[in-house]
Design a protein around this motif. Structure first.
Motif, PDB file in Angstrom:
ATOM      1  N   PRO A   1     -24.979  85.676  49.343  1.00 37.52           N
ATOM      2  CA  PRO A   1     -24.184  85.856  50.557  1.00 37.52           C
ATOM      3  C   PRO A   1     -24.767  85.198  51.806  1.00 37.52           C
ATOM      4  CG  PRO A   1     -25.543  87.780  50.232  1.00 37.52           C
ATOM      5  CD  PRO A   1     -25.837  86.836  49.086  1.00 37.52           C
TER       6      PRO A   1
ATOM      7  N   GLU B   1     -23.639  84.690  43.372  1.00 35.54           N
ATOM      8  CA  GLU B   1     -22.986  85.394  44.472  1.00 35.54           C
ATOM      9  C   GLU B   1     -23.935  85.624  45.651  1.00 35.54           C
ATOM     10  OE1 GLU B   1     -21.142  88.902  42.830  1.00 35.54           O
ATOM     11  OE2 GLU B   1     -19.911  87.724  41.464  1.00 35.54           O
TER      12      GLU B   1
ATOM     13  N   CYS C   1     -31.897  86.251  44.189  1.00 41.24           N
ATOM     14  CA  CYS C   1     -31.173  87.482  43.846  1.00 41.24           C
ATOM     15  C   CYS C   1     -31.822  88.702  44.504  1.00 41.24           C
ATOM     16  CB  CYS C   1     -31.087  87.639  42.337  1.00 41.24           C
ATOM     17  SG  CYS C   1     -29.965  86.426  41.570  1.00 41.24           S
TER      18      CYS C   1
ATOM     19  N   ARG D   1     -30.474  88.589  47.896  1.00 38.51           N
ATOM     20  CA  ARG D   1     -29.066  89.008  47.792  1.00 38.51           C
ATOM     21  C   ARG D   1     -28.967  90.533  47.709  1.00 38.51           C
ATOM     22  NH1 ARG D   1     -26.976  88.095  42.108  1.00 38.51           N
ATOM     23  NH2 ARG D   1     -28.228  89.984  41.899  1.00 38.51           N
TER      24      ARG D   1
ATOM     25  N   ALA E   1     -25.200  79.212  44.637  1.00 39.71           N
ATOM     26  CA  ALA E   1     -24.692  80.354  45.416  1.00 39.71           C
ATOM     27  C   ALA E   1     -23.504  81.012  44.711  1.00 39.71           C
ATOM     28  CB  ALA E   1     -24.285  79.890  46.814  1.00 39.71           C
ATOM     29  N   ASP E   2     -22.618  80.201  44.143  1.00 42.02           N
ATOM     30  CA  ASP E   2     -21.460  80.751  43.429  1.00 42.02           C
ATOM     31  C   ASP E   2     -21.889  81.506  42.176  1.00 42.02           C
ATOM     32  OD1 ASP E   2     -19.741  79.710  45.312  1.00 42.02           O
ATOM     33  OD2 ASP E   2     -19.067  78.032  44.050  1.00 42.02           O
ATOM     34  N   LYS E   3     -22.788  80.915  41.430  1.00 45.93           N
ATOM     35  CA  LYS E   3     -23.221  81.509  40.156  1.00 45.93           C
ATOM     36  C   LYS E   3     -23.834  82.887  40.355  1.00 45.93           C
ATOM     37  CE  LYS E   3     -26.080  80.380  36.109  1.00 45.93           C
ATOM     38  NZ  LYS E   3     -26.925  79.320  35.521  1.00 45.93           N
TER      39      LYS E   3
END
Length: 154
Positions: free
Chosen positions: A86, A84, A49, A52, A80-82
């Motif tokens: 990139p 977000e 994170c 991110r 990655a989905d949980k």
């Protein structure tokens, strides 16, 4: 562990979408290659994170981020989905890239010894040379250190 000033070991691994990612395809860009122990664990989530949250600054500085662990591509997809994320998360299920970069080491947790990924980051310049190695990364403040190196390469 490859040393600063040496060429980064090339590799091809699947990303979270099952697509092959070749390190050599990123020539001409600065690559932040970070190794982390496991998807969806507290330290690894915090680190991912952090990357991110700094992704636009890293991109603006000309860098791409690649995360690597021994998890599967489907585990990476959920991670990655949980959160977000990139950037590509690469599945090194055979441990070939982890071994090439020397990040698999013996760990001792609660008296139990195991072989695991030691959190490490490699900054690779546009020519494929390792310019900075961060071994045994402490998550807090790490992305700021990486960003400083990337900006110096600008």
């Amino acid at each position: 562990m490859p040393e600063e000033g040496t060429m980064a070991p090339d590799f091809t691994l699947e990303n979270q979408d099952g697509q092959p990612i070749h390190l050599a395809d990123y020539r001409g860009k600065v690559v932040v290659l970070y190794f982390y122990p496991k998807d969806n664990t507290p330290g690894c989530t915090k680190e991912a994170c952090s990357f991110r949250d700094a992704s636009s600054e890293l991109t603006d500085a000309g860098a791409v981020v690649l995360g690597v662990s021994r998890d599967t591509a489907s585990s990476h997809r959920r991670f990655a989905d949980k959160f977000e994320l990139p950037f590509p998360l690469l599945a090194d299920t055979e441990e070939e890239v982890c071994n090439a970069y020397g990040v698999l080491q013996e760990k001792n947790m609660y008296g139990k010894k195991s072989i695991g990924i030691v959190r490490s980051t490699f900054v690779i310049d546009k020519d494929g040379k390792i310019v900075k190695v961060f071994p045994k990364v402490k998550v807090d403040g790490h992305v700021d250190e990486v960003l400083e190196v990337v900006r110096q390469l600008g």
